[in-house]
Write an enzyme that holds these catalytic residues in place. Structure first.
Site, short mmCIF file in Angstrom:
data_model
loop_
_atom_site.label_atom_id
_atom_site.label_comp_id
_atom_site.label_asym_id
_atom_site.label_seq_id
_atom_site.Cartn_x
_atom_site.Cartn_y
_atom_site.Cartn_z
N ASP A 19 114.42 -80.93 67.88
CA ASP A 19 113.74 -82.16 68.31
C ASP A 19 114.63 -83.39 68.13
O ASP A 19 114.77 -84.21 69.04
CB ASP A 19 112.45 -82.35 67.51
N ILE A 96 124.46 -86.91 60.21
CA ILE A 96 123.29 -87.78 60.09
C ILE A 96 122.36 -87.31 58.97
O ILE A 96 121.65 -88.10 58.36
CB ILE A 96 122.51 -87.79 61.43
N HIS A 251 118.32 -95.09 48.73
CA HIS A 251 119.34 -94.05 48.86
C HIS A 251 119.58 -93.31 47.54
O HIS A 251 119.42 -93.87 46.47
CB HIS A 251 120.67 -94.67 49.31
#
EC number: 6.2.1.9
Length: 296
Positions: A19, A96, A251
């Protein structure tokens, strides 16, 4: 000019049939990126998003001449995807994926050191927004329409702060040569230093905006290097001014765990090495504009 990618860079999308891979492959192609193929094990021989799909990166490279890939691969398999790309001879891999275990990234770093430096794959990420050379090519998940082509380089640990900087600069008519999101994990494939060195060599990049955050020594190391080796003005910013010690802020790598890790300490280090520090995220554009005006 730009660094890392341009309109001719042949790109593979690892995980193209998923996706996320499908959505962002279409976005990159629509932007004008030269996507030449995709890789999904077991789905070789098909066509997806208008490009051929291969079972392995090696097969894809042999068929398309690709030099670069972007990976949309689940965390348990992401490290193997990066290493497969390196074995196939790709020059650049953009990961990513968020949530890759730190031990896996340590394994990737060790694996890449097997190759001579001149043949070693550069990894951007993981947990990053990717790379964009505005008007030329996009290797990532950023909204391409907010970027104006120009002569300011951007390097950011935070994807969204990179977007904010691009949008503010566009409003002021200031363009970007290349924007690189290096990612917010504790172990990056590449650092501020790696990309600063490339911007130093780019004759059409006139200044650099470096967006850091709490945690780790990257900003201090880069600032010291800039003082001795960088000939262009650098604007700095460190996110997390109000972050308490020991608490992760977003993060995985954004945590104050040692002296020098806090935003205030890093900002002071930047100033001590001659960087102009933006006071807050709302001042990215105006601070860059002021620095460019002084340098003109």
């Amino acid at each position: 000019m730009s660094i890392l990618i341009d309109e001719k860079t042949p790109i593979l999308v690892q995980g193209i049939t998923g996706d996320k891979g499908t959505f962002h492959a279409k976005e990159m192609i629509a932007y004008g990126s030269n996507v030449v193929g995709g890789v999904t094990p077991g789905k070789g021989g098909k066509t997806h998003c208008g490009v051929p799909v291969f079972n392995t990166v090696k097969e894809a490279v042999e068929a398309t001449g690709a030099t670069t890939s972007i990976t949309f691969v689940a965390p348990p398999f992401a490290a193997d995807a990066i290493m497969e790309a390196a074995d196939a001879g790709l020059k650049l891999v953009c990961s990513i994926t968020d949530g890759i275990p730190a031990q896996d990234m340590m394994r990737v770093k060790r694996y890449l050191r097997r190759y001579p430096k001149e043949k070693r794959t550069m990894v951007v990420g993981p947990n990053c927004a990717g790379i964009i050379s505005p008007g030329k090519s996009m290797l990532g998940i950023m909204p391409g329409h907010i970027y104006l082509p120009g002569k300011v380089g951007v390097i950011s640990r935070s994807g969204t702060l990179g977007y904010e900087a691009a949008a503010q600069m566009k409003e002021l008519g200031i363009g970007i040569s290349t924007s690189v999101g290096i990612g917010g994990d504790p172990i990056n494939g590449s650092s501020f230093l790696d990309h600063l060195a490339l911007f130093e060599q780019d004759p059409e990049t006139e200044a650099v905006l470096m967006i850091g955050e709490i945690g780790g020594p990257q900003e201090a190391e880069a600032s010291a290097w800039i003082k001795e080796n960088f000939s262009k003005p650098v604007i700095g910013f460190v996110a997390g001014l109000t972050a308490p010690k020991g608490r992760r802020m977003g993060h995985a790598g954004a945590i104050i765990s040692a002296t020098g890790d806090s935003a205030a300490e890093k900002a002071e280090i930047m100033r001590s090495y001659g960087l102009t520090v933006a006071p807050d995220p709302g001042s990215f554009g105006s601070t860059v504009a002021d620095v460019l005006a002084r340098a003109a």
